[in-house]
Write a protein that holds these residues in place. Structure first.
Motif, PDB file in Angstrom:
ATOM      1  N   UNK A 165       8.807   9.734 -22.678  1.00 52.13           N
ATOM      2  CA  UNK A 165       7.603   8.968 -22.365  1.00 52.13           C
ATOM      3  C   UNK A 165       7.138   9.227 -20.939  1.00 52.13           C
ATOM      4  N   UNK A 166       8.060   9.288 -20.011  1.00 55.14           N
ATOM      5  CA  UNK A 166       7.708   9.551 -18.619  1.00 55.14           C
ATOM      6  C   UNK A 166       7.117  10.949 -18.476  1.00 55.14           C
ATOM      7  N   UNK A 167       7.682  11.915 -19.219  1.00 52.74           N
ATOM      8  CA  UNK A 167       7.160  13.283 -19.171  1.00 52.74           C
ATOM      9  C   UNK A 167       5.732  13.346 -19.697  1.00 52.74           C
ATOM     10  N   UNK A 168       5.462  12.655 -20.807  1.00 53.27           N
ATOM     11  CA  UNK A 168       4.115  12.636 -21.372  1.00 53.27           C
ATOM     12  C   UNK A 168       3.122  11.999 -20.422  1.00 53.27           C
ATOM     13  N   UNK A 169       3.526  10.920 -19.755  1.00 53.82           N
ATOM     14  CA  UNK A 169       2.649  10.263 -18.793  1.00 53.82           C
ATOM     15  C   UNK A 169       2.343  11.187 -17.626  1.00 53.82           C
ATOM     16  N   UNK A 170       3.357  11.936 -17.179  1.00 51.63           N
ATOM     17  CA  UNK A 170       3.152  12.872 -16.070  1.00 51.63           C
ATOM     18  C   UNK A 170       2.163  13.965 -16.464  1.00 51.63           C
ATOM     19  N   UNK A 171       2.326  14.519 -17.678  1.00 54.80           N
ATOM     20  CA  UNK A 171       1.420  15.568 -18.136  1.00 54.80           C
ATOM     21  C   UNK A 171       0.010  15.049 -18.291  1.00 54.80           C
ATOM     22  N   UNK A 172      -0.130  13.822 -18.782  1.00 54.90           N
ATOM     23  CA  UNK A 172      -1.462  13.226 -18.906  1.00 54.90           C
ATOM     24  C   UNK A 172      -2.108  13.085 -17.539  1.00 54.90           C
ATOM     25  N   UNK A 173      -1.312  12.742 -16.532  1.00 51.08           N
ATOM     26  CA  UNK A 173      -1.838  12.580 -15.183  1.00 51.08           C
ATOM     27  C   UNK A 173      -2.342  13.890 -14.597  1.00 51.08           C
ATOM     28  N   UNK A 174      -1.742  15.011 -15.038  1.00 48.09           N
ATOM     29  CA  UNK A 174      -2.191  16.306 -14.537  1.00 48.09           C
ATOM     30  C   UNK A 174      -3.571  16.676 -15.064  1.00 48.09           C
ATOM     31  N   UNK A 175      -3.894  16.260 -16.278  1.00 49.55           N
ATOM     32  CA  UNK A 175      -5.150  16.672 -16.896  1.00 49.55           C
ATOM     33  C   UNK A 175      -6.181  15.566 -16.935  1.00 49.55           C
ATOM     34  N   UNK A 176      -5.893  14.419 -16.356  1.00 45.60           N
ATOM     35  CA  UNK A 176      -6.807  13.293 -16.414  1.00 45.60           C
ATOM     36  C   UNK A 176      -6.174  12.165 -17.204  1.00 45.60           C
ATOM     37  N   UNK A 177      -6.854  11.050 -17.261  1.00 43.80           N
ATOM     38  CA  UNK A 177      -6.349   9.899 -17.976  1.00 43.80           C
ATOM     39  C   UNK A 177      -6.793   9.969 -19.427  1.00 43.80           C
ATOM     40  N   UNK A 178      -5.829  10.108 -20.341  1.00 45.57           N
ATOM     41  CA  UNK A 178      -6.131  10.228 -21.762  1.00 45.57           C
ATOM     42  C   UNK A 178      -5.798   8.909 -22.435  1.00 45.57           C
ATOM     43  N   UNK A 179      -6.712   8.403 -23.259  1.00 47.48           N
ATOM     44  CA  UNK A 179      -6.477   7.123 -23.905  1.00 47.48           C
ATOM     45  C   UNK A 179      -7.255   7.037 -25.202  1.00 47.48           C
ATOM     46  N   UNK A 180      -6.800   6.141 -26.057  1.00 43.73           N
ATOM     47  CA  UNK A 180      -7.531   5.796 -27.269  1.00 43.73           C
ATOM     48  C   UNK A 180      -7.345   4.306 -27.468  1.00 43.73           C
ATOM     49  N   UNK A 181      -8.428   3.569 -27.384  1.00 44.68           N
ATOM     50  CA  UNK A 181      -8.283   2.117 -27.396  1.00 44.68           C
ATOM     51  C   UNK A 181      -9.595   1.438 -27.728  1.00 44.68           C
ATOM     52  N   UNK A 182      -9.503   0.155 -28.029  1.00 42.88           N
ATOM     53  CA  UNK A 182     -10.674  -0.688 -28.193  1.00 42.88           C
ATOM     54  C   UNK A 182     -11.170  -1.062 -26.797  1.00 42.88           C
ATOM     55  N   UNK A 183     -12.412  -0.711 -26.474  1.00 44.88           N
ATOM     56  CA  UNK A 183     -12.941  -0.931 -25.127  1.00 44.88           C
ATOM     57  C   UNK A 183     -13.857  -2.152 -25.063  1.00 44.88           C
ATOM     58  N   UNK A 184     -13.622  -3.113 -25.909  1.00 44.48           N
ATOM     59  CA  UNK A 184     -14.414  -4.347 -25.912  1.00 44.48           C
ATOM     60  C   UNK A 184     -14.411  -4.981 -24.523  1.00 44.48           C
ATOM     61  N   UNK A 185     -15.625  -5.297 -24.036  1.00 42.55           N
ATOM     62  CA  UNK A 185     -15.830  -5.899 -22.708  1.00 42.55           C
ATOM     63  C   UNK A 185     -15.368  -4.988 -21.565  1.00 42.55           C
ATOM     64  N   UNK A 230     -17.077   2.694 -29.707  1.00 43.59           N
ATOM     65  CA  UNK A 230     -16.511   2.019 -28.544  1.00 43.59           C
ATOM     66  C   UNK A 230     -15.268   1.201 -28.882  1.00 43.59           C
ATOM     67  N   UNK A 231     -15.146   0.776 -30.130  1.00 43.28           N
ATOM     68  CA  UNK A 231     -13.997  -0.061 -30.493  1.00 43.28           C
ATOM     69  C   UNK A 231     -12.777   0.755 -30.915  1.00 43.28           C
ATOM     70  N   UNK A 232     -12.885   2.089 -30.854  1.00 40.15           N
ATOM     71  CA  UNK A 232     -11.725   2.927 -31.165  1.00 40.15           C
ATOM     72  C   UNK A 232     -11.957   4.316 -30.570  1.00 40.15           C
ATOM     73  N   UNK A 233     -12.142   4.351 -29.258  1.00 42.72           N
ATOM     74  CA  UNK A 233     -12.593   5.575 -28.596  1.00 42.72           C
ATOM     75  C   UNK A 233     -11.416   6.376 -28.049  1.00 42.72           C
ATOM     76  N   UNK A 234     -11.405   7.668 -28.335  1.00 44.95           N
ATOM     77  CA  UNK A 234     -10.418   8.591 -27.791  1.00 44.95           C
ATOM     78  C   UNK A 234     -11.109   9.390 -26.691  1.00 44.95           C
ATOM     79  N   UNK A 235     -10.695   9.211 -25.446  1.00 49.19           N
ATOM     80  CA  UNK A 235     -11.427   9.769 -24.315  1.00 49.19           C
ATOM     81  C   UNK A 235     -10.480  10.217 -23.219  1.00 49.19           C
ATOM     82  N   UNK A 236     -11.031  10.999 -22.288  1.00 51.54           N
ATOM     83  CA  UNK A 236     -10.298  11.417 -21.093  1.00 51.54           C
ATOM     84  C   UNK A 236     -11.185  11.222 -19.879  1.00 51.54           C
TER      85      UNK A 236
END
Length: 221
Positions: free
Chosen positions: A5-25, A202-208
């Motif tokens: 998990x720490x390795x994946x977080x580090x790699x994500x930090x190298x390429x930007x913040x990657x997320x997929x989530x409900x962005x309500x409000x 917006x309620x299930x967005x996969x973005x970087x």
């Protein structure tokens, strides 16, 4: 497992913040003009588009032109582009060509915009704050490639790049959706009504997030 998990977080930090989530409000905040800050939207159409609707809400005090939504392919950097060229004018591009929509001048406020297009008739339309503008003709019979890079806040002058500081968006953006068909009940969409199946929403967005763009709590509007 923890090391992985720490390795994946580090790699994500190298390429930007990657997320997929409900962005309500929540909103994306673009705090300054740049040629290296933007949001990449990861979902893409599964097949070429014969029609589409794109909706988003933005808030800015920019006096200059700026790009909101950029969908580029290897054939056309402006395969789909929603661009505000002046305080009273929007441009919608499809397949490298554009039509202009003139909108009434309003006081600075949040602005909800929906753009739609269909290949069979070439009809392009724009809705601003739930109100339709006179429809235009654009690229009748054209098919939009599904092999795309989709970006918020910059205009792509090449496939996935070529950004211009003076066309960048600064301000806040929220409620971003895209469908593979034309919608007509824009007032319902504007006020958070129920949605049909979409390409992304917006309620299930996969973005970087790339550069200085931040996900923040939405202020009331």
């Amino acid at each position: 497992m923890q090391k992985l998990q720490l390795c994946l977080l580090f790699l994500a930090g190298l390429s930007g913040t990657v997320a997929q989530t409900d962005l309500f409000r929540k909103v994306f905040v673009f705090p300054r003009a740049s040629n290296n800050s933007y949001v990449i939207l990861k979902p893409k159409p599964e097949q070429p588009l014969q029609s589409f609707t794109v909706c988003l809400r933005s808030y800015t005090d920019l006096p200059r032109p700026y790009a909101l939504f950029s969908y580029a392919t290897k054939a056309y950097d402006n395969e789909i582009l929603l661009f505000k060229s002046s305080s009273g004018e929007y441009r919608l591009y499809v397949g490298g060509e554009f039509v202009t929509f003139r909108v009434p001048e309003t006081r600075m406020d949040w602005e909800h915009v929906c753009a739609g297009w269909e290949s069979t008739t070439g009809i392009a339309e724009l809705w601003v704050n739930g109100k339709p503008l006179p429809r235009k003709g654009l690229r009748k019979g054209y098919s939009i490639s599904a092999e795309a890079v989709i970006i918020l806040g910059q205009e792509q002058d090449s496939f996935g790049g070529g950004f211009d500081l003076y066309n960048s968006f600064t301000g806040e953006m929220t409620d971003v959706y895209m469908w593979d068909h034309v919608l007509y009940n824009m007032k319902s969409i504007m006020w958070g009504g129920s949605f049909s199946r979409y390409i992304f929403g917006w309620n299930n967005l996969h973005y970087e997030l790339v550069g200085d763009v931040f996900l923040k709590r939405r202020l009331l509007f």
